[in-house]
Design an enzyme around this catalytic site. Sequence first.
Site, PDB file in Angstrom:
ATOM      1  N   HIS A  61       0.929  -1.116  -0.106  1.00  0.00           N
ATOM      2  CA  HIS A  61      -0.145  -0.005   0.263  1.00  0.00           C
ATOM      3  C   HIS A  61       0.774   1.347   0.030  1.00  0.00           C
ATOM      4  O   HIS A  61       1.719   1.184   0.748  1.00  0.00           O
ATOM      5  CB  HIS A  61      -0.863   0.108   1.259  1.00  0.00           C
ATOM      6  CG  HIS A  61      -1.939  -1.017   1.102  1.00  0.00           C
ATOM      7  ND1 HIS A  61      -2.816  -1.043  -0.091  1.00  0.00           N
ATOM      8  CD2 HIS A  61      -2.465  -1.875   2.114  1.00  0.00           C
ATOM      9  CE1 HIS A  61      -3.638  -2.171   0.405  1.00  0.00           C
ATOM     10  NE2 HIS A  61      -3.503  -2.398   1.481  1.00  0.00           N
ATOM     11  N   CYS A  69      -0.041   2.164  -4.965  1.00  0.00           N
ATOM     12  CA  CYS A  69      -0.659   3.085  -5.547  1.00  0.00           C
ATOM     13  C   CYS A  69      -0.113   4.538  -5.264  1.00  0.00           C
ATOM     14  O   CYS A  69       0.627   4.512  -4.286  1.00  0.00           O
ATOM     15  CB  CYS A  69      -1.992   2.849  -5.000  1.00  0.00           C
ATOM     16  SG  CYS A  69      -3.183   1.889  -5.490  1.00  0.00           S
TER      17      CYS A  69
END
Length: 426
Positions: A56, A105
């Site tokens: 993440h 991301c």
Amino acid sequence: MAPIMDVHELSNLLQQLGFRVVSLLDLTREEMLAAIDKFIQLLDRGVYGLFYYAGHGCERAGRNYLVAVDAPQPYEPENCVCVQRIMLKMQERRTALSVILLDACRKWYKQQCIPSRIMPLGPTGNTVYGYATCEDAEAFEVQDGGKSTGIFTKYLNEHILQSEKVTHVLERVSEDLGKDPLVTGKQVVEIKHTLKEPRSLADPVRTTGHTKELRLRDACWRQANELPQKKRLMFRCGVEVEVSFSALFSNVLMAFATVKTTGLRTQDCTVTLSSIPTLEDIFSGPGRSEEMDTLLFQKSDNPDCTLRLCALQKLKGSLVIKVDLHYTHMDSRLRQTESKQMDIGKPLVASCKLYKRNHAKKQEGASGRSVGNISDGKAAQLHQTPGGPRRPFTRKAECAAQPAAARGNEPEENDETEQQDFTFRH
């Protein structure tokens, strides 16, 4: 599963290129910072350094943040690790090549923030950023032939062994990903670099003229990769069991037990392994173990028992392996159990004591010989954090509702002073 698989495969490919690899799974923020401190110790003039992260992430005001497994909800940038600070520390070591590859991301954190430009960290050059996706976009994962993988890393692994400039390799990755219909209009590779020489990840490593600094760096790397010696245990009943070890990651140890000889009065021998203290098996979640077993734990010697020992970075004392032998005594026909223990110390990254992060003050970098197209060594650090829910696959860093307190639009730089520079005295 995808980040775990990606780190495992990329580690093997980088080792083929001559890199000394340290691969770590599921780290807290403090553990990540401590591991980065150790990684910096492996770098110096002439060294090719590569930092890879899968998991993440988010972006704020032009800075990229890696979200650790212990990030609170809601989290702030000070709960994360700033990527640009990692590159700064790499540059301060005057490496011949510094590469950061992010399969994460880059969705803007608090989208009302206006991204700001990042000033150059220095005119040293030969820095490369390979982003799995562009600003304010997500990085996706897929099931590829039964194997979970990040789409960016999938194509990266197909090209990384090529002897082209590292930027050309990343361009090929970008082109292949751009043709993938699964992410058309959703994910595009972004490459930023300051290459001033034709550096390739496949450049040969210099093997002559080793300096004292190189030997010290090599000892530092070996500290995080030292395996326990295999050992044969003789039980009272006459059964001999061999216990051996292999490293799946730098903080994940595999223990194997195999019955080598059986006693004269024993039959139906089985072996079980356990550890003291008990270490959590991070692969035992629903749907995880089967994939790991089929793709990672292919064993030619067919041991009688295996044990996964995870999160070794949290180990503060010696690790003890308990071996239980179960057998049927041929005279009494009763099932019996004998046990033995073996102390294996602090294996792999446990010996680095990442839980004791060193806050030493910054020291002047050690001198070394600069090189041209031949690297004086290669070091790579690979991090992974969980990939989140299985569908849809995305590496977006989800954050809960924002706190009520008003905050400015400037990024917090709390982590700038926390990462320290480590050098070797000579």
